[in-house]
Write a protein that holds these residues in place. Sequence first.
Motif, PDB file in Angstrom:
ATOM      1  N   ARG A   1       0.879  -1.114  -0.165  1.00 24.92           N
ATOM      2  CA  ARG A   1       0.138  -0.147   0.085  1.00 24.92           C
ATOM      3  C   ARG A   1       0.702   1.112  -0.076  1.00 24.92           C
ATOM      4  O   ARG A   1       0.324   2.337  -0.476  1.00 24.92           O
ATOM      5  CB  ARG A   1      -1.021  -0.012   1.213  1.00 24.92           C
ATOM      6  N   GLY A   2       1.998   1.128   0.603  1.00 25.28           N
ATOM      7  CA  GLY A   2       3.046   2.402   0.548  1.00 25.28           C
ATOM      8  C   GLY A   2       3.521   2.567  -0.794  1.00 25.28           C
ATOM      9  O   GLY A   2       3.623   3.663  -1.408  1.00 25.28           O
ATOM     10  N   ALA A   3       3.858   1.368  -1.321  1.00 28.02           N
ATOM     11  CA  ALA A   3       4.342   1.485  -3.041  1.00 28.02           C
ATOM     12  C   ALA A   3       3.384   2.000  -3.603  1.00 28.02           C
ATOM     13  O   ALA A   3       3.534   2.828  -4.732  1.00 28.02           O
ATOM     14  CB  ALA A   3       4.655   0.325  -3.341  1.00 28.02           C
ATOM     15  N   GLN A   4       2.170   1.635  -3.550  1.00 27.22           N
ATOM     16  CA  GLN A   4       0.841   2.143  -4.379  1.00 27.22           C
ATOM     17  C   GLN A   4       0.861   3.303  -4.316  1.00 27.22           C
ATOM     18  O   GLN A   4       0.583   4.395  -5.349  1.00 27.22           O
ATOM     19  CB  GLN A   4      -0.091   1.375  -4.086  1.00 27.22           C
ATOM     20  N   ARG A   5       0.643   4.255  -3.099  1.00 25.92           N
ATOM     21  CA  ARG A   5       0.512   5.265  -2.620  1.00 25.92           C
ATOM     22  C   ARG A   5       1.643   6.386  -3.387  1.00 25.92           C
ATOM     23  O   ARG A   5       1.489   7.236  -4.164  1.00 25.92           O
ATOM     24  CB  ARG A   5       0.451   5.792  -1.325  1.00 25.92           C
ATOM     25  N   ALA A   6       2.830   6.049  -3.323  1.00 28.52           N
ATOM     26  CA  ALA A   6       4.014   6.396  -3.873  1.00 28.52           C
ATOM     27  C   ALA A   6       3.877   6.483  -5.460  1.00 28.52           C
ATOM     28  O   ALA A   6       4.121   7.563  -5.951  1.00 28.52           O
ATOM     29  CB  ALA A   6       5.303   6.111  -3.391  1.00 28.52           C
ATOM     30  N   ALA A   7       3.373   5.508  -6.132  1.00 30.07           N
ATOM     31  CA  ALA A   7       3.341   5.347  -7.497  1.00 30.07           C
ATOM     32  C   ALA A   7       2.160   6.470  -7.966  1.00 30.07           C
ATOM     33  O   ALA A   7       2.456   6.982  -9.023  1.00 30.07           O
ATOM     34  CB  ALA A   7       2.868   4.046  -7.933  1.00 30.07           C
ATOM     35  N   GLU A   8       0.962   6.424  -7.195  1.00 31.55           N
ATOM     36  CA  GLU A   8       0.046   7.462  -7.439  1.00 31.55           C
ATOM     37  C   GLU A   8       0.602   8.811  -7.625  1.00 31.55           C
ATOM     38  O   GLU A   8       0.293   9.541  -8.512  1.00 31.55           O
ATOM     39  CB  GLU A   8      -1.117   7.027  -6.568  1.00 31.55           C
ATOM     40  N   LEU A   9       1.535   9.016  -6.419  1.00 36.22           N
ATOM     41  CA  LEU A   9       1.989  10.504  -6.758  1.00 36.22           C
ATOM     42  C   LEU A   9       3.029  10.905  -7.464  1.00 36.22           C
ATOM     43  O   LEU A   9       2.907  11.926  -8.131  1.00 36.22           O
ATOM     44  CB  LEU A   9       2.505  10.657  -4.937  1.00 36.22           C
ATOM     45  N   LEU A  10       3.839   9.698  -7.906  1.00 36.08           N
ATOM     46  CA  LEU A  10       4.752  10.174  -8.937  1.00 36.08           C
ATOM     47  C   LEU A  10       3.833  10.276 -10.308  1.00 36.08           C
ATOM     48  O   LEU A  10       4.543  10.852 -11.172  1.00 36.08           O
ATOM     49  CB  LEU A  10       5.768   8.925  -8.784  1.00 36.08           C
ATOM     50  N   ARG A  11       2.926   9.327 -10.466  1.00 38.78           N
ATOM     51  CA  ARG A  11       2.335   9.352 -11.822  1.00 38.78           C
ATOM     52  C   ARG A  11       1.496  10.752 -12.139  1.00 38.78           C
ATOM     53  O   ARG A  11       1.663  11.336 -13.219  1.00 38.78           O
ATOM     54  CB  ARG A  11       1.162   8.258 -11.761  1.00 38.78           C
ATOM     55  N   GLU A  12       1.234  11.348 -10.741  1.00 38.63           N
ATOM     56  CA  GLU A  12       0.579  12.689 -11.125  1.00 38.63           C
ATOM     57  C   GLU A  12       1.503  13.768 -11.663  1.00 38.63           C
ATOM     58  O   GLU A  12       1.226  14.652 -12.230  1.00 38.63           O
ATOM     59  CB  GLU A  12       0.116  13.190  -9.544  1.00 38.63           C
ATOM     60  N   LYS A  13       2.770  13.518 -11.171  1.00 32.45           N
ATOM     61  CA  LYS A  13       3.628  14.619 -11.556  1.00 32.45           C
ATOM     62  C   LYS A  13       4.595  14.195 -12.888  1.00 32.45           C
ATOM     63  O   LYS A  13       4.921  15.023 -13.646  1.00 32.45           O
ATOM     64  CB  LYS A  13       5.049  14.494 -10.465  1.00 32.45           C
ATOM     65  N   TYR A  14       4.615  12.818 -13.171  1.00 32.29           N
ATOM     66  CA  TYR A  14       5.569  12.574 -14.386  1.00 32.29           C
ATOM     67  C   TYR A  14       4.680  11.731 -15.686  1.00 32.29           C
ATOM     68  O   TYR A  14       5.183  11.549 -16.631  1.00 32.29           O
ATOM     69  CB  TYR A  14       6.660  11.512 -14.102  1.00 32.29           C
TER      70      TYR A  14
END
Length: 518
Positions: free
Chosen positions: A144-157
């Motif tokens: 769930r931590g990796a999923q949350r981080a990936a979502e944040l990164l996708r919003e940026k990149y």
Amino acid sequence: MPEHQIKTAAAPFDNASATVVLRTCDNVDFHVFREILLVASPVFATIFSLPSPNSDNDADSKDGVPVIPISEDQETMDYILRLCYPLPGPPKLTSVSVAEKVFEAAMKYEIQKVLGIVENEVTSLGSADPLRLYSFSCRIFLERGAQRAAELLREKYRPSDKCPGCTTYSSGKKTCRGDHPVTDGHFCTLAETFYAKCPSDLSAGCLFRLIRFICFGTASSFYKPDESDFPDVMKPKSLKKTSSHSSYPDATLLEHHPPDIILRSSDMVDFPAHKLVLRVASAYDIVDRCVAGGPLSSDGIPIVDLAESSIIVGALLERCYAGGEVSTRAVDTNKETQVWRAARKYKMRRLAEAVKSQLLSRIRTSPLKTYFTAVSCHWQIEAEEAARDIASQEICLSTSYVTEMDGMGTLDAYRKLLRFCHKVSHSQYQVLQALSPDMPKSEQGDSWYDPAFSRPSKIPVGIILRLLKDLGQSSYHSKFVRQEYDTNPMAFGRELFSRYTPVEQQLLDGLSKITLEL
């Protein structure tokens, strides 16, 4: 260190009646009660069971209270000890970097309560540094931590909702072919961007799944591969622990020729064997460990302790009795490379070469699998040959995955492969520019991760027509040729290149001049 340079921790860790002092690496003393730590941590229980330091030595005591130096800093120990003490409400983690230090310390001291709290709280810390959260979550297997981080990164990149060069990409679902600039160019750009910020222990597989999610919006799992995403390569293998009744040597052989040596693995599994067989396999380093006064079995047979697990010892012994090569249906590259390393360690050169040769012959149909295997074993020539195969076969790295990217694929090896393939693409691009000067050129120069230098998804029709004309194909404008080009322009173009010797030779010459930097 002078007493005035050592600070005392804040309450409640400044109690003068404490029974032990924990001194951090940044010289802060925590005055704590031994009884509380005994209950919270089995590791501290072991430390306290050691002989007491000499109270006359100022470095080992403070006001008659024993001082125990620890490698953690003040911030880390303050958080951990507040969770161990009966205090109201757990403290809050302030950043992912603090969570990493606390988690590592909790693992070291085996404090389960702290581990659970860190896992629950770390997900809320990713906004400031989502890439660090992703790396940390993958390392502790926190999906769930990796999923949350990936979502944040996708919003940026993330790329635009519609891929340039592809009209079928929408709603975060991968329905396009995946050979256009968004996957190759944007993928390489992200890989270079993240490489400098990611810790070196992040696997190539974890980085691949992150960038794949950013580009395509699809991922079932991040810290580990998911079979539904890659059904062709994800075929889980169950490795059963080898027992002391291994098939090598078999019971019949042992009955007629009793063993004269026992190999004991790191997980305490005994393998009866014969010194003669080990000597024939050049395992003198193992046999020579049988020394007078060494450990013996109940039957009086000398025991040699090995650092390898029972799986590796069993596989190594099997090859000794089978003459080097064995016949198996499935190939576990991680296991085979460990067997190769063990053979090299014990100077069994012929057996090591046999294991290497057999392994490479089994995975030669997968250049990507061969590449990561070769890099992990420092096989420079084989790694470069695999990289050339990947580049020449135009394998799309943005959608290509093998299990070795998690088992043995390092971040550095993955980046170097992307660099190599880009150099090949750039060399091919220059050949195409010579044939068609009107092709777009990069505005950023020869930057290896420049999306403009990605392998084009279509060979321009002008080049196709020129090649056909030079080959004397007067019907190059016919309906058949047009249909072939529209159906698969890259394959059609490659077929023409293979018939057009000057162009083919230019492409091969460009490939031969590029080296893999390992």
